[in-house]
Motif scaffolding. Structure first.
Motif, PDB file in Angstrom:
ATOM      1  N   THR A 186       1.687   4.537   5.868  1.00  0.00           N
ATOM      2  CA  THR A 186       2.117   3.814   7.075  1.00  0.00           C
ATOM      3  C   THR A 186       2.709   4.775   8.094  1.00  0.00           C
ATOM      4  O   THR A 186       2.452   4.670   9.308  1.00  0.00           O
ATOM      5  N   ASP A 237      -0.071   0.817  14.734  1.00  0.00           N
ATOM      6  CA  ASP A 237       1.097   0.060  14.304  1.00  0.00           C
ATOM      7  C   ASP A 237       0.671  -0.926  13.229  1.00  0.00           C
ATOM      8  O   ASP A 237      -0.037  -1.893  13.500  1.00  0.00           O
ATOM      9  N   ALA A 238       1.029  -0.660  11.986  1.00  0.00           N
ATOM     10  CA  ALA A 238       0.688  -1.546  10.865  1.00  0.00           C
ATOM     11  C   ALA A 238       1.886  -1.595   9.931  1.00  0.00           C
ATOM     12  O   ALA A 238       2.519  -0.568   9.647  1.00  0.00           O
ATOM     13  N   ASP A 239       2.195  -2.792   9.431  1.00  0.00           N
ATOM     14  CA  ASP A 239       3.336  -2.916   8.530  1.00  0.00           C
ATOM     15  C   ASP A 239       2.949  -2.433   7.140  1.00  0.00           C
ATOM     16  O   ASP A 239       1.775  -2.342   6.783  1.00  0.00           O
ATOM     17  N   GLU A 240       3.955  -2.135   6.358  1.00  0.00           N
ATOM     18  CA  GLU A 240       3.718  -1.522   5.058  1.00  0.00           C
ATOM     19  C   GLU A 240       2.995  -2.463   4.101  1.00  0.00           C
ATOM     20  O   GLU A 240       2.158  -2.018   3.297  1.00  0.00           O
ATOM     21  N   THR A 278       0.738  -4.722   4.841  1.00  0.00           N
ATOM     22  CA  THR A 278      -0.678  -4.721   5.206  1.00  0.00           C
ATOM     23  C   THR A 278      -1.368  -3.456   4.716  1.00  0.00           C
ATOM     24  O   THR A 278      -2.481  -3.495   4.175  1.00  0.00           O
ATOM     25  N   VAL A 279      -0.700  -2.308   4.881  1.00  0.00           N
ATOM     26  CA  VAL A 279      -1.279  -1.047   4.420  1.00  0.00           C
ATOM     27  C   VAL A 279      -1.442  -1.059   2.904  1.00  0.00           C
ATOM     28  O   VAL A 279      -2.451  -0.590   2.364  1.00  0.00           O
ATOM     29  N   ASP A 280      -0.433  -1.611   2.191  1.00  0.00           N
ATOM     30  CA  ASP A 280      -0.540  -1.673   0.732  1.00  0.00           C
ATOM     31  C   ASP A 280      -1.707  -2.555   0.309  1.00  0.00           C
ATOM     32  O   ASP A 280      -2.418  -2.234  -0.654  1.00  0.00           O
TER      33      ASP A 280
END
Length: 544
Positions: free
Chosen positions: A61, A70-73, A75-77
């Motif tokens: 992230t 810009d991506a929240d954690e 969503t990345v996970d």
């Protein structure tokens, strides 16, 4: 058919379940969130930092934030877990050191790149960075390939046992690296050439540039292949019996083995099976010719396609033979126009005005479309292939041969001659009946000729009546029934005979004509066939 294996479209070897699982690694590059997935994969393949390291969702992230994403954690996970499911990433077995519960929760899962994921991402980057431009053919590799094959030929025999394995492997690797570059650049150049040859809208400037590239550059490459191919084919023929020994000597050094004890895969050419492609490209096989001959054949076909484009340009010298330039000019107008002008330009260029439902009668009543049907739901119109692909309305192909109407003219002339002969025979039949006609039996042809003469006589009578009618009408002075005048008698000459058909008004009398087609009865009017001298005498008497 079982689910474990399905037959491919080409009918070749079946695609197993393992193959389908490998192909799942391509999904992330074409789904709706492909932009984010590619950015995540770049954090693992960028430089050499991600090759031997693993990363957590928090680290990925942070790396994405540095790239402006810009991506929240969470969503990345989720995206990382998706990549693990499809084989692009793997969960790292390394234990995580955490000083607090928050650190443990944040770094509880770490991810590392798989060999399959690195291969797929490398292909994706190559595809995204590929430019649709011409690629030069690496024809200079032909000389290097010939030189390398001769160096390998020099170590065949007794020197092979004394040669260093790494030196033999270097010679083989150099030859196959040059050969791979030659084949790849040749394939890319001919692919670009095919795209250009298939265009129907080449302008004159484009055609000139294309002609120069084709006639000059491609011809030089074909000459290079023609000059080197016999020499390379001769060296390959001498090397073929010793290819196995050469590869064995190159593999005699220390080899890397994987965890299962298998020898690691080496560079192309170190396996005797790799030489089949090199041999087929320069010498061919019993079942097919060499690819080098195919390259020259493709060059000949490209020349022929160039002549087709040239013929199209010459034939269309007075007009645009493609819509490419017109569409580019129209796009420029749209780019520089205001919103209102763009709407007016759109309507003028394409005729797409506000919706109007029009209906018309079609030939097939069952396929008629009601006028209230929207064009979204209505069936599409059938557009000819020639008009759809090239914008030309004329029918393509060779001009039709000029038709020979000699036989048709001869047949029509013979038919006309037969008709004239039948008419002369019919007139002769009528001329044979001299004198008044009270009741006469004739053939159908003679009856037809008699009716034509009768119609001509009535036309003469009508013209004479119109000319002699005075203010009092037909009964006025000079009319056919004027006081002191004689009844009207029309006479029509029979062509080719010294006689005429005379038509007289005879109240209380008439003439009857019988023929196989029926009976014609004239009431108050009689017919007679009289000599032409009698006609002339009666005319002179009337004049005196």
């Amino acid at each position: 058919m079982s689910d474990d294996a399905t037959v491919t479209a080409s009918g070749a070897a079946p695609t197993t379940q393992a193959d389908r699982v490998r192909l799942e690694a391509l999904r992330y590059a074409v789904n709706e969130e492909s932009g984010l997935y590619i950015a995540v994969m770049r954090t693992f393949t960028r430089g050499l930092t991600g090759m031997l390291s693993d990363q957590s969702a928090a680290e990925v992230t942070a790396a994405l934030a540095e790239q402006g994403l810009d991506a929240d954690e969470d969503t990345v996970d989720a995206r990382l877990s998706y990549l693990v499911e499809h084989g692009n990433l793997a969960r790292s077995p390394r234990e995580t050191e955490a000083r607090s519960l928050a650190d443990y929760l944040r770094n509880r899962a770490r991810y590392q790149l798989t060999q399959r994921g690195e291969l797929v991402q490398r292909q994706v980057e190559e595809l995204l960075g590929h430019a649709e431009t011409a690629t030069e053919i690496s024809s200079e590799m032909l000389g290097g390939i010939l030189h390398g094959l001769r160096d390998l030929l020099s170590v065949v025999g007794d020197p092979l046992s004394r040669a260093e394995p790494d030196e033999v492997a270097r010679l083989i690797g150099t030859v196959f690296a040059q050969f791979g570059r030659l084949v790849h650049s040749t394939r890319e150049f001919y692919t670009y050439l095919t795209q250009v040859l298939s265009r129907y809208d080449l302008e004159r400037a484009e055609f000139q540039a294309f002609k120069t590239a084709l006639l000059d550059y491609l011809q030089r490459f074909v000459d290079e292949v023609t000059r080197h191919m016999p020499q390379i084919a001769d060296v390959i023929t001498q090397l073929r019996p010793d290819i196995g020994d050469i590869c064995a000597r190159a593999n005699a050094g220390q080899r890397l083995r994987d965890l299962d004890g298998r020898a690691a895969r080496r560079a192309p050419g170190l396996d005797p099976a790799d030489w089949s492609s090199l041999v087929a490209w320069f010498t061919g096989s019993d079942s097919r010719g060499s690819d080098a001959d195919g390259v020259r054949r493709l060059a000949t076909e490209a020349m022929r396609a160039l002549l087709v484009n040239l013929r199209r340009i010459v034939a269309s010298s007075d007009r645009e033979h493609g819509r490419y330039a017109e569409l580019v000019r129209l796009a420029g107008w749209f780019d520089t126009s205001t919103d209102a002008d763009a709407h007016a330009l759109w309507a003028a260029a394409f005729g797409l005005y506000p919706a109007r439902h029009l209906g018309f009668v079609v030939a097939d009543g069952e396929t008629a479309v009601p006028p209230t049907t929207s064009w979204l739901a209505a069936p599409s119109a059938e557009v000819p292939v020639q008009l759809r692909q090239s914008g030309e309305r004329r029918v393509a192909g060779r001009s039709g041969r000029a038709e020979d109407f000699t036989a048709a003219k001869r047949a029509r002339l013979a038919e006309h001659a037969r008709a004239e002969e039948a008419r002369r025979a019919a007139l002769a039949e009528l001329a044979a009946h001299r004198g008044p006609i009270g009741r006469l039996r004739v053939s159908d042809a003679a009856r037809e000729a008699l009716l034509q003469l009768y119609a001509a006589g009535l036309a003469l009578r009508g013209a004479a009546t119109a000319e002699t009618a005075g203010p009092g009408g037909p009964g006025g002075p000079g009319g056919p029934h004027a006081p002191g005048g004689s009844p009207f008698a029309a006479r029509v000459a029979l062509p080719g005979h010294e006689c005429a058909l005379q038509i007289e008004d005879t109240p209380g009398e008439g003439s009857v004509i019988l023929s196989p087609s029926g009976r014609l009865r004239l009431v108050g009017r009689t017919l007679a066939v009289v000599p032409l001298r009698d006609t002339a005498t009666s005319r002179h008497a009337g004049a005196s």
